[in-house]
Design a protein around this motif. Structure first.
Motif, short mmCIF file in Angstrom:
data_model
loop_
_atom_site.label_atom_id
_atom_site.label_comp_id
_atom_site.label_asym_id
_atom_site.label_seq_id
_atom_site.Cartn_x
_atom_site.Cartn_y
_atom_site.Cartn_z
N ASN A 177 -19.59 -35.93 15.08
CA ASN A 177 -19.47 -34.82 16.03
C ASN A 177 -19.71 -35.31 17.44
O ASN A 177 -20.35 -36.34 17.66
N GLU A 191 -25.43 -30.66 12.97
CA GLU A 191 -26.24 -31.58 13.77
C GLU A 191 -26.28 -31.24 15.25
O GLU A 191 -26.72 -32.05 16.07
N HIS A 196 -21.40 -39.06 18.25
CA HIS A 196 -21.99 -39.39 16.95
C HIS A 196 -20.91 -39.77 15.98
O HIS A 196 -20.01 -38.98 15.70
N HIS A 246 -19.66 -42.28 12.31
CA HIS A 246 -20.05 -42.74 10.98
C HIS A 246 -19.22 -43.96 10.59
O HIS A 246 -18.59 -43.96 9.55
N HIS A 290 -26.15 -43.03 7.28
CA HIS A 290 -25.49 -41.90 7.92
C HIS A 290 -24.62 -42.35 9.09
O HIS A 290 -23.39 -42.36 8.98
ZN ZN Z 1 -23.52 -37.07 11.02
#
Ligand code: ZN
Length: 212
Positions: free
Chosen positions: A38, A84, A103, A105, A178
């Motif tokens: 996000n 989040e 953010h 991953h 994560h």
């Molecule tokens: Zn996340």
């Protein structure tokens, strides 16, 4: 006249445009698999634009960006923000100069987070690219990238981040199994920090492989 919004819609459109263009590129690198990740951008002193939960980050449009206040509550929308969101807004609330939070991953971030979770941080030292972080003027400094335990309880996670920020200046952290959070005063700075972390983590993983 339509109902007045509590933020400048032109500023929102600008922020949404920046998020869409940049996130498509990050997604094309494979850093946002399976609708994860996000992204947010500060609109003003009370509001941020953030990606709507569950959207494919490689195909974002303006309809996939929503507004939240700095408590993480939706503003003038029925969309649901990412779970989040609090991890974004806590940074905007704490630092008026912060304008962008990214953010992701990626596999590199996720593998590194698993490998260094026991240590609680990744020690980065001796890399020219450490100069990519605002405030660092030489490769001769070192940096500890924190690794926090993962949890679905965002208040717990946010409290841990706050405790870290009380002790040190930092531009990002990992969450175990994560991904990575990185931020900056604007999109180019946040993106530079994100890319530098990704590159340096990749170097650390590769060194471990070769030294085995
Ligand atoms: Zn996340």
């Amino acid at each position: 006249m339509s109902t007045a919004l509590p933020y400048d819609p032109q500023r929102l459109a600008h922020c949404a445009g920046e998020i869409i263009v940049n996130v498509r590129e990050l997604s094309a690198r494979g850093w946002t698999p399976a609708t994860s990740s996000n992204f947010s951008r500060r609109i003003d002193a009370q509001h941020a634009a953030i990606t709507v939960s569950g959207r494919d980050k490689g195909r974002l449009t303006e309809a996939d960006i929503m507004v939240v206040d700095l408590e993480g509550a939706p503003v003038a929308t029925s969309h649901r923000p990412s779970a989040e969101t609090l991890l974004h807004t806590q940074l905007y609330k704490r630092y008026p100069e912060i304008g962008c939070v990214l953010h992701t991953h990626s596999q590199t971030q996720t593998v590194a987070s698993r490998l260094y979770a026991g240590m609680g941080h990744v020690h980065l030292e001796g890399y020219e690219l450490l100069k990519a972080f605002t405030g660092n003027t030489t490769h001769e400094m070192s940096l500890e990238l924190p690794v926090l335990p993962n949890t679905q309880d965002m208040h717990t996670l946010a409290a841990q981040v706050d405790a870290l920020l009380d002790q040190q200046a930092m531009w990002g952290y990992l969450i175990d199994g994560h991904g990575l959070y990185a931020w900056g005063r604007d999109m180019p700075e946040a993106r530079r920090h994100l890319e530098a972390f990704e590159f340096l983590l990749g170097c650390e993983l590769e060194l471990r492989r070769l030294q085995r």
